[in-house]
Motif scaffolding. Structure first.
Motif, mmCIF file in Angstrom:
data_model
loop_
_atom_site.group_PDB
_atom_site.id
_atom_site.type_symbol
_atom_site.label_atom_id
_atom_site.label_comp_id
_atom_site.label_asym_id
_atom_site.label_seq_id
_atom_site.Cartn_x
_atom_site.Cartn_y
_atom_site.Cartn_z
ATOM 1 N N GLN A 118 1.313 -9.045 0.874
ATOM 2 C CA GLN A 118 0.726 -7.713 0.772
ATOM 3 C C GLN A 118 -0.284 -7.526 1.906
ATOM 4 N N SER A 119 -0.782 -6.307 2.056
ATOM 5 C CA SER A 119 -1.870 -6.083 3.001
ATOM 6 C C SER A 119 -3.010 -7.059 2.714
ATOM 7 N N TYR A 122 -5.691 -6.167 0.107
ATOM 8 C CA TYR A 122 -5.395 -6.014 -1.322
ATOM 9 C C TYR A 122 -6.303 -6.934 -2.150
ATOM 10 N N GLN A 149 -8.817 3.031 1.147
ATOM 11 C CA GLN A 149 -7.640 2.859 0.289
ATOM 12 C C GLN A 149 -6.376 2.783 1.117
ATOM 13 N N GLY A 152 -5.776 -0.679 2.016
ATOM 14 C CA GLY A 152 -5.409 -1.568 0.919
ATOM 15 C C GLY A 152 -6.494 -1.800 -0.101
ATOM 16 N N TYR A 153 -7.691 -1.260 0.147
ATOM 17 C CA TYR A 153 -8.767 -1.404 -0.828
ATOM 18 C C TYR A 153 -8.470 -0.574 -2.075
ATOM 19 N N VAL A 210 -3.793 -7.372 -6.941
ATOM 20 C CA VAL A 210 -2.804 -6.352 -7.289
ATOM 21 C C VAL A 210 -1.452 -7.028 -7.456
ATOM 22 N N ASN A 215 5.361 -3.833 -3.148
ATOM 23 C CA ASN A 215 4.402 -3.596 -2.077
ATOM 24 C C ASN A 215 4.395 -4.721 -1.043
#
Length: 234
Positions: A118-119, A122, A149, A152-153, A210, A215
């Motif tokens: 993921q990013s 995240y 966001q 990725g926040y 997450v 994703n």
């Protein structure tokens, strides 16, 4: 009671002033810092104006023609923090030029992935503090929180707080040791922001971040479509 003493929070103050000068933005950030510190959260603050941070969207701009770059050390602190709060003054109705540069440099890591594909951002939460004596708190907050966001926040509810005085030249937050300190709206929102950041960071940390499905970038690149409804796109 829920414990927060294993969380870390980084506050980046993007005031145009170096740390040798008082910062109204820092004065309001210190309210949130005090709330988190009382819960055992390990907090640290960076005054971005103290650092030589060149423009660019690469992780290390010394590899792109610049002699020095203070950003890689900041990025390491960003990645070590569960919570990131960006503070900015308002100039001409917008966030500071230094704030824009900080967000650009945060973006330089947008292509990096965590160990779950993921990013890299995240599993972290973000918020913002805005101060000034002209309108623009919500405009600045929308821009900063959208940017975080997008990277990725996770943004909790009521993740922004701010104070503005009377429009035009006038006292700023904390002037004379009292301006804005008794403003219930500002103090309430700053308190709610601090707690909501801690609450959501706690939930994410306990959940392991997450969930890693739907994703994952390299899985998408390999052809996984995560139930995408268009069969022609498979």
């Amino acid at each position: 009671m829920t414990a927060y003493d294993d969380l870390t929070a980084l506050f980046i103050n993007t005031s145009l002033k170096r740390s040798s000068e008082p910062s109204h933005t820092q004065a309001l950030m210190d309210v949130a810092i005090a709330i988190m510190a009382k819960q055992g959260v390990r907090t640290s603050t960076i005054r971005a104006a103290d650092l030589d941070i060149p423009p660019g969207v690469q992780p290390d701009m010394t590899e792109h023609g610049w002699d020095t770059d203070g950003w890689p050390a900041v990025q390491a602190q960003v990645m070590a923090a569960d919570i990131l709060v960006i503070g900015t003054p308002i100039w001409l109705g917008d966030k500071s030029s230094i704030c824009t540069r900080v967000i650009e440099r945060l973006y330089s890591w947008s292509g990096k992935l965590n160990d779950r594909d993921q990013s890299a951002y995240y599993g972290r939460v973000g918020g913002c503090i805005v101060t000034g004596n002209e309108d623009g708190i919500k405009h600045c907050a929308m821009n900063i929180l959208y940017s975080l966001q997008h990277l990725g926040y996770v943004i909790p509810p009521q993740a922004d707080a701010g104070w503005i005085g009377e429009a035009g030249p006038g006292p700023s937050y904390g002037d004379d040791g009292k301006v804005g300190l008794d403003n219930d709206f500002t103090q309430r929102n700053t308190t709610f922001m601090a707690w909501n950041l801690m609450h959501l960071a706690r939930l994410l940390k306990d959940a392991g971040g997450v969930p890693a499905h739907g994703n994952q970038r390299t899985a998408w690149d390999r052809g996984e479509r995560f139930d995408h409804p268009n069969p022609e796109y498979r």
